[in-house]
Write a protein that holds these residues in place. Structure first.
Motif, short mmCIF file in Angstrom:
data_model
loop_
_atom_site.label_atom_id
_atom_site.label_comp_id
_atom_site.label_asym_id
_atom_site.label_seq_id
_atom_site.Cartn_x
_atom_site.Cartn_y
_atom_site.Cartn_z
N LYS A 130 0.09 -1.02 0.08
CA LYS A 130 0.34 -0.12 0.09
C LYS A 130 1.18 1.32 0.48
O LYS A 130 0.69 2.24 -1.40
CB LYS A 130 -0.56 0.05 1.03
N ASN A 131 2.13 1.26 0.75
CA ASN A 131 2.45 2.53 1.40
C ASN A 131 3.83 2.13 -0.42
O ASN A 131 3.27 3.90 -1.06
CB ASN A 131 3.77 1.79 1.64
N VAL A 132 4.11 1.93 -1.20
CA VAL A 132 4.45 2.03 -2.59
C VAL A 132 3.15 2.82 -3.80
O VAL A 132 3.26 2.72 -4.19
CB VAL A 132 4.49 0.77 -3.22
N LEU A 133 1.94 1.97 -3.29
CA LEU A 133 0.86 2.50 -4.16
C LEU A 133 0.84 3.93 -4.10
O LEU A 133 -0.44 4.10 -5.12
CB LEU A 133 -0.19 1.34 -4.01
N LEU A 134 0.49 3.95 -2.38
CA LEU A 134 0.56 5.53 -2.52
C LEU A 134 1.42 6.87 -2.47
O LEU A 134 1.86 7.87 -2.72
CB LEU A 134 0.49 5.69 -1.03
N ALA A 139 4.16 -1.85 -15.47
CA ALA A 139 5.38 -1.64 -14.93
C ALA A 139 5.71 -2.45 -14.07
O ALA A 139 4.87 -2.68 -13.19
CB ALA A 139 5.09 0.02 -14.17
N ASP A 140 7.21 -1.67 -13.88
CA ASP A 140 7.97 -2.80 -12.24
C ASP A 140 8.07 -2.34 -11.57
O ASP A 140 7.23 -1.33 -11.12
CB ASP A 140 9.68 -1.79 -12.95
N PHE A 141 7.81 -3.16 -10.06
CA PHE A 141 7.32 -2.65 -8.95
C PHE A 141 8.53 -2.35 -8.55
O PHE A 141 9.35 -2.89 -8.23
CB PHE A 141 6.54 -3.50 -8.31
N VAL A 142 8.84 -0.91 -7.89
CA VAL A 142 9.81 -0.74 -7.09
C VAL A 142 11.16 -0.71 -8.36
O VAL A 142 11.81 -0.28 -8.19
CB VAL A 142 10.19 -1.19 -5.95
N ASP A 143 11.42 -2.32 -8.87
CA ASP A 143 12.68 -2.40 -9.09
C ASP A 143 12.94 -3.81 -10.07
O ASP A 143 11.47 -4.56 -10.02
CB ASP A 143 13.62 -2.38 -8.29
N GLU A 144 12.63 -3.46 -11.21
CA GLU A 144 12.90 -4.79 -12.64
C GLU A 144 12.47 -6.03 -11.77
O GLU A 144 11.85 -7.20 -12.11
CB GLU A 144 13.81 -4.89 -13.31
N LYS A 145 12.90 -6.42 -10.52
CA LYS A 145 13.80 -7.66 -9.98
C LYS A 145 12.67 -7.72 -8.72
O LYS A 145 12.01 -9.49 -8.91
CB LYS A 145 14.54 -7.44 -8.72
N TYR A 146 11.56 -6.98 -8.87
CA TYR A 146 10.16 -7.80 -8.18
C TYR A 146 9.17 -8.02 -9.27
O TYR A 146 8.05 -7.89 -8.65
CB TYR A 146 9.96 -6.48 -7.50
N GLY A 147 9.75 -7.76 -10.50
CA GLY A 147 8.15 -7.90 -11.60
C GLY A 147 7.51 -6.47 -11.62
O GLY A 147 7.93 -5.94 -10.89
N THR A 148 6.45 -7.31 -12.11
CA THR A 148 5.03 -5.76 -12.01
C THR A 148 4.62 -5.72 -11.18
O THR A 148 3.89 -6.83 -10.65
CB THR A 148 4.50 -6.35 -13.87
#
Length: 157
Positions: free
Chosen positions: A63-67, A118-127
């Motif tokens: 949620k913090n990332v989505l914000l 889109a990449d989630f924070v970093d490409e290593k975490y997937g989309t």
């Protein structure tokens, strides 16, 4: 926004209000659960309360990332919680769990289409979509554990 609504509703189903996949959800299993049962240990270091807090930890982190914030959660801390020692603490936890879950679902609903792939924070975490799907699947996994632990504890009474 059709995909976002479907994802949000799938998330709500496992946490807040659904019965289609597991015939239950977190809220159904936890809402009227006595904190003593939620914190009872049975052949497993993870109590019902710890498993619920574990899922909530990830919901709050994503949620913090989505914000627009950063990814501050770490797997190594995802089971580290102070013990719940009263009904009031349990009720407060559940209130926060339901509130954060609904906010999380609303954030999913409002994600722009291009963000899903889109990449989630970093490409290593997937989309983003992979992480949201993962959150749903991870929640079902632990919901199953909670249901089994409850049944075992109830039959031992």
């Amino acid at each position: 926004m059709k995909n976002q609504l479907q994802l949000a509703n799938r998330f709500r189903e496992v946490i807040l209000n659904g019965t289609w996949i597991a015939n239950t959800n977190f809220k159904d299993q936890l809402e009227n659960l006595d904190y003593k049962m939620a914190t009872a240990k049975f052949q497993n270091p993870n109590t019902i309360s710890v498993l619920a807090q574990h899922i909530h930890y990830y919901i709050k982190g994503i949620k913090n990332v989505l914000l627009g914030g950063s990814l501050e959660i770490r797997d190594k801390f995802s089971f580290d919680f102070p013990p719940i020692e009263s009904k009031e603490q349990w009720d407060n936890f559940l209130d926060g769990f339901w509130k954060d879950s609904e906010e999380f679902a609303k954030l999913i609903e409002n994600l722009p289409n291009e963000k899903l792939d889109a990449d989630f924070v970093d490409e290593k975490y997937g989309t983003y979509i992979r992480n949201i799907d993962g959150m749903i699947e991870h929640s079902y996994y632990h919901l199953g554990q909670i249901v089994l632990i409850k049944k075992i504890i109830e039959t031992q009474k």
